[in-house]
Design an enzyme around this catalytic site. Sequence first.
Site, short mmCIF file in Angstrom:
data_model
loop_
_atom_site.label_atom_id
_atom_site.label_comp_id
_atom_site.label_asym_id
_atom_site.label_seq_id
_atom_site.Cartn_x
_atom_site.Cartn_y
_atom_site.Cartn_z
CG LEU A 1 -1.80 -1.21 1.45
CD1 LEU A 1 -2.92 -0.88 2.43
CD2 LEU A 1 -2.38 -1.75 0.15
NE ARG B 1 1.36 11.96 11.03
CZ ARG B 1 1.38 10.87 11.78
NH1 ARG B 1 2.00 10.88 12.93
NH2 ARG B 1 0.77 9.76 11.37
N GLY C 1 -8.85 4.86 2.80
CA GLY C 1 -8.36 4.00 3.89
C GLY C 1 -7.68 2.73 3.38
CB THR C 2 -5.36 0.40 5.11
OG1 THR C 2 -6.15 0.40 6.31
CG2 THR C 2 -4.17 1.31 5.34
CG ASP D 1 4.03 3.57 6.40
OD1 ASP D 1 3.81 2.34 6.49
OD2 ASP D 1 3.36 4.43 6.99
CG ASN E 1 3.35 7.03 10.42
OD1 ASN E 1 3.02 6.52 9.34
ND2 ASN E 1 3.23 6.38 11.56
CE1 TYR F 1 35.56 14.08 -6.97
CE2 TYR F 1 36.72 14.96 -8.88
CZ TYR F 1 35.67 14.25 -8.34
OH TYR F 1 34.73 13.68 -9.16
CG ASN G 1 36.05 14.28 -12.79
OD1 ASN G 1 36.04 15.35 -12.18
ND2 ASN G 1 35.12 13.37 -12.62
CE1 TYR G 2 30.60 18.00 -16.83
CE2 TYR G 2 30.62 19.81 -15.25
CZ TYR G 2 30.01 19.13 -16.30
OH TYR G 2 28.81 19.59 -16.81
C1 UD1 Z 1 -1.49 1.41 10.03
C2 UD1 Z 1 -2.47 0.41 10.70
C3 UD1 Z 1 -2.06 0.23 12.16
C4 UD1 Z 1 -0.63 -0.26 12.24
C5 UD1 Z 1 0.33 0.64 11.48
C6 UD1 Z 1 1.68 -0.01 11.34
C7 UD1 Z 1 -4.62 0.64 9.54
C8 UD1 Z 1 -5.99 1.20 9.64
N1 UD1 Z 1 -3.83 0.89 10.59
O1 UD1 Z 1 -1.65 2.65 10.68
O2 UD1 Z 1 -2.91 -0.69 12.79
O3 UD1 Z 1 -0.22 -0.37 13.59
O4 UD1 Z 1 -0.16 0.90 10.15
O5 UD1 Z 1 2.63 0.84 10.77
O6 UD1 Z 1 -4.31 -0.02 8.59
N2 UD1 Z 1 -2.63 3.90 2.38
C9 UD1 Z 1 -3.18 3.74 1.12
N3 UD1 Z 1 -4.45 4.18 0.89
C10 UD1 Z 1 -5.20 4.75 1.86
C11 UD1 Z 1 -4.64 4.90 3.15
C12 UD1 Z 1 -3.36 4.46 3.38
O7 UD1 Z 1 -2.53 3.22 0.22
O8 UD1 Z 1 -6.36 5.11 1.56
C13 UD1 Z 1 -1.24 3.44 2.61
C14 UD1 Z 1 -0.30 4.55 3.05
O9 UD1 Z 1 0.32 5.13 1.94
C15 UD1 Z 1 0.68 3.81 3.95
C16 UD1 Z 1 -0.09 2.62 4.45
O10 UD1 Z 1 -1.25 2.50 3.66
O11 UD1 Z 1 1.81 3.37 3.24
C17 UD1 Z 1 -0.51 2.74 5.93
O12 UD1 Z 1 -1.27 3.90 6.10
P1 UD1 Z 1 -1.02 4.88 7.31
O13 UD1 Z 1 -1.95 6.01 7.20
O14 UD1 Z 1 0.43 5.18 7.45
O15 UD1 Z 1 -1.51 3.95 8.54
P2 UD1 Z 1 -1.13 4.06 10.07
O16 UD1 Z 1 -1.97 5.11 10.69
O17 UD1 Z 1 0.33 4.16 10.21
CA CA Z 2 2.05 4.36 8.79
#
Ligand code: UD1
Ligand code: CA
Length: 420
Positions: A9, A16, A78-79, A105, A230, A335, A355-356
């Site tokens: 994902l 942030r 959301g995830t 991430d 994050n 260098y 060199n450049y």
């Molecule tokens: C998430 C988990 C949390 C876990 C933590 C671990 C969920 C709801 N929560 O929280 O339980 O402890 O990771 O690091 O999953 N992303 C998408 N599309 C979206 C939203 C997010 O692709 O719509 C991707 C983000 O780019 C990121 C990843 O999903 O790479 C996780 O999202 P993030 O917002 O960082 O979740 P956390 O709040 O860290």
């Molecule tokens: Ca995260």
Amino acid sequence: MKNINAVILAAGEGTRMNSKCPKILHRLGSKPMLGHVIDNVQAAGIKNIFIITGYKSEMVEKYVGDNAKCVQQKKLLGTADAVWQIRNEAALKEKNARLLIIYGDTPLIRALTIKDLIKKHYSESVAGTLLTVNTKDPTGYGRIVRADGGNVVKIVEEQEASVYERAIEEINVGVYVFEANRLFKAIEKIKPDNKKKEYYLTDVVQVLHKENRLINVVETQNHNEILGVNSRFSLAQAYEIFRMRILDEIIASGVTVLDPKSTYIDEKVTIGRDTVIYPCTMIERDVVIGENCSIGPFAHIRSKSKVCDGVAIGNFVELNRSEVGENSRLKHQSYIGDTKIGKAVNVGAGTIVANYDGKNKNKTIVKDGAFIGSGTILVAPVKMGKNAVTGAGAVVTKNKNIADNTVVVGIPAKVLKKKK
Ligand code: UD1
Ligand code: CA
């Protein structure tokens, strides 16, 4: 482990980070965070990889290239919604298809940990298996809620957690293996009834639990893997962990690193036994250093350089795409770019290879036994013959190659004499 696929994902903006660049393209050492995750998933043995892109998807797609199939998430809901984007992929519709989910991430989760999770998942007949860790500081992570018997009941995100749940020290690392078919059926049931109004992937655990499906847990002991990046601050923390991991390996392989805290060595660097790295040294990826060398303090060895056995590289020396032969010495303030230096060459203090020329990077060759006087400038392309010598402050101009055993001095350098 048949029918195993992975999805990474990577659609979030990462607000942030306060950056124009998507979070997962920020570098951790020599490659973006996302690159680490792709490499780790591949190293765990998964070939079929999907990447969910969203924020600045063109940038992410360009980086990913042929390494995986990118699928766009139009709205970042959301995830769970992110994973939902690949529900119609043919590979996931195959019988017994399994899906490993990992976030872009979390670049520190190792291939071995991913492998263990998959292995555990296949060894028991469960709907899903997730990775957790116990930590004294669970801040920011989803908490694992277990029933009295120990079974996992749900994952609760920090913002939704009660005071009691916040005190739980077992957290969700964010790596899961699910039976694909079952997973998508569970996602369908998720509602965005939380403070962020997002579809949380973590809610599938509760859905499956309510259906009496078993969820398994692999608890990792390795706290150094779980960090989710994050913010720029956690990116710096992640880099620190990654850097120490590389240094650990290098030190264990027989290299003395006097001050790990001030030593920066990328991945894909090989260093021979009994070489000593002095403080404040940086060595970039794709560098090979031989045995019994002395590097630094304050040295910068850049990508694609090779240093043979017994070489001494000292203070404020930068080596760039260059090779240094056995027992040569470059001890002070130099260098050296696009240069091939032979064996037992002495490179005097303050030697610069130009060199450049403003258009091209040109090559310089210095043959065995040459002696470069202090403050020499070698304007590339140029060659110095075997045992050739330059006087202090000489400027050897383009293509004015110095023959073997010849001494040159002055600006521009002219032949002073032939050595016997
Ligand atoms: C998430 C988990 C949390 C876990 C933590 C671990 C969920 C709801 N929560 O929280 O339980 O402890 O990771 O690091 O999953 N992303 C998408 N599309 C979206 C939203 C997010 O692709 O719509 C991707 C983000 O780019 C990121 C990843 O999903 O790479 C996780 O999202 P993030 O917002 O960082 O979740 P956390 O709040 O860290
Ligand atoms: Ca995260």
